[in-house]
Enzyme design. Sequence first.
Site, short mmCIF file in Angstrom:
data_model
loop_
_atom_site.label_atom_id
_atom_site.label_comp_id
_atom_site.label_asym_id
_atom_site.label_seq_id
_atom_site.Cartn_x
_atom_site.Cartn_y
_atom_site.Cartn_z
N GLY A 46 118.20 69.06 49.52
CA GLY A 46 119.00 69.47 50.72
C GLY A 46 118.06 69.50 51.42
O GLY A 46 117.69 69.30 52.22
N GLU A 47 118.20 71.27 52.10
CA GLU A 47 117.61 71.12 53.09
C GLU A 47 116.65 71.70 53.43
O GLU A 47 116.89 73.57 53.18
CB GLU A 47 118.19 71.29 54.50
CG GLU A 47 117.16 71.73 55.94
CD GLU A 47 117.17 69.36 56.08
OE1 GLU A 47 117.83 68.85 56.04
OE2 GLU A 47 115.70 69.85 56.63
N SER A 48 114.88 72.08 53.05
CA SER A 48 114.01 72.90 52.25
C SER A 48 114.21 74.21 53.54
O SER A 48 113.63 74.73 53.37
CB SER A 48 112.81 72.55 52.13
OG SER A 48 112.60 71.94 53.46
N CYS A 78 112.68 67.06 45.86
CA CYS A 78 113.66 66.41 47.35
C CYS A 78 112.91 67.62 47.95
O CYS A 78 111.99 68.12 47.91
CB CYS A 78 114.57 65.10 47.62
SG CYS A 78 114.45 64.71 49.27
N ARG A 108 106.70 66.43 54.98
CA ARG A 108 108.03 66.50 55.32
C ARG A 108 108.78 65.14 56.24
O ARG A 108 107.81 64.00 56.97
CB ARG A 108 109.01 67.73 55.80
CG ARG A 108 109.15 68.22 54.74
CD ARG A 108 109.71 70.15 56.16
NE ARG A 108 111.05 69.77 55.41
CZ ARG A 108 111.60 70.57 56.61
NH1 ARG A 108 111.81 71.50 57.60
NH2 ARG A 108 112.99 70.15 56.51
N ILE A 137 116.26 59.91 50.18
CA ILE A 137 117.02 61.04 51.45
C ILE A 137 116.01 61.50 52.63
O ILE A 137 115.63 62.88 51.93
CB ILE A 137 118.18 61.59 51.08
CG1 ILE A 137 119.07 60.12 49.80
CG2 ILE A 137 119.52 61.49 51.69
CD1 ILE A 137 120.38 60.51 49.37
N ARG A 138 115.93 60.80 53.17
CA ARG A 138 114.72 61.95 53.83
C ARG A 138 113.80 62.05 53.87
O ARG A 138 113.79 63.05 53.21
CB ARG A 138 115.82 63.28 54.92
CG ARG A 138 116.81 62.11 56.31
CD ARG A 138 116.56 63.27 57.24
NE ARG A 138 118.14 63.62 56.48
CZ ARG A 138 117.54 65.60 56.48
NH1 ARG A 138 117.20 66.47 56.83
NH2 ARG A 138 118.72 65.99 55.38
N HIS A 174 115.62 61.76 44.46
CA HIS A 174 117.02 62.18 44.08
C HIS A 174 117.40 61.12 42.27
O HIS A 174 118.36 60.75 42.41
CB HIS A 174 118.27 62.01 44.50
CG HIS A 174 117.55 62.77 46.17
ND1 HIS A 174 118.28 63.61 45.40
CD2 HIS A 174 117.45 62.48 46.89
CE1 HIS A 174 117.73 65.19 47.36
NE2 HIS A 174 117.15 63.53 48.12
N GLU A 176 119.46 62.92 40.68
CA GLU A 176 121.22 63.48 39.88
C GLU A 176 121.47 62.66 40.58
O GLU A 176 123.11 62.48 40.46
CB GLU A 176 120.94 64.53 40.64
CG GLU A 176 120.53 65.30 41.83
CD GLU A 176 119.40 64.87 42.54
OE1 GLU A 176 118.46 64.38 41.81
OE2 GLU A 176 119.20 65.05 43.78
N1 GLN Z 1 114.71 66.21 54.73
C1 GLN Z 1 114.96 67.03 54.32
C2 GLN Z 1 113.63 68.37 54.54
O1 GLN Z 1 112.58 68.80 54.73
C3 GLN Z 1 114.95 67.14 52.64
C4 GLN Z 1 115.80 65.79 52.01
C5 GLN Z 1 116.34 65.91 50.78
O2 GLN Z 1 116.05 66.69 49.97
N2 GLN Z 1 117.45 64.77 50.81
O3 GLN Z 1 113.74 69.47 53.59
#
Ligand code: GLN
Length: 190
Positions: A46-48, A78, A108, A137-138, A174, A176
Amino acid sequence: MTVGVLALQGDFREHCAVLRRIGVEPVEVRLPRQLARVERLIIPGGESTTIGRLLVMYQMLEPIRERAGRDLAIWGTCAGAILLANEVVGQKQGGQPAIGAMNLTIQRNAYGSQLDSFEAPITMPIIGEAPLPGVFIRAPRIVALGQGCEAVGWLEDGSVVAARQGRLLATTFHPELTGDDRVHRLFLEL
Ligand code: GLN
C-alpha cells in the site's frame, strides 16, 4: 494458529483471499485488541507513509513493536517491508513512523514511479526450486542487511528482494497478487 492481516490501508483483502484459499480464516487487524488475538501478522502493500500514520492514530505502533520483539511472526510485503525495516533511505525530511523491527536498510520507490512497475522471476530456495512470479509495484529495494538478517530471495541480477530475521520476513514484491501461494505457506511455518 491465528493469523492476522493488518487492515488499515493497502491490499489486505488480497492477502485474506490467499489465506482463505489455503484453508486459514484470517483476522482483520485494526485495533490493539485484535492484535492481541493473533500469533502471526501480515502487513500488506500500500502506502507505507499512510499505514505508518494510521498505526500511530490507532495506537498500534507500540503494541506491534513490543510483540515483534517478543513472540509475533510478521511478514511485510512491499510497504509492509518498508515499515519493518530499521532504516529507510531516500525519504523526505522528518522520516515516517515505522515498526523498525528488522535489521535492514530499504530504499523507497527505488525502481521509479508507478509506470516503472514490473514483473520478474524470483529465486527463493526456501520455498522450492521453481521460480516465483514477482510483481513489483513502486517497489522498494533492500540495499543492506544487518546482523541476524539474511537474504532469502533474489532477482536474476542478484539483487535481494526477500529477507528473513527469525520470525520476521520482508518481501519487496506482492505474492498475494499471483496464484502462487508458497510464500504464504512459508510464513505459516516460520
Ligand atoms: N511505494 C510504496 C511506499 O513507499 C510501496 C508500494 C507498494 O506497497 N506496492 O510505501
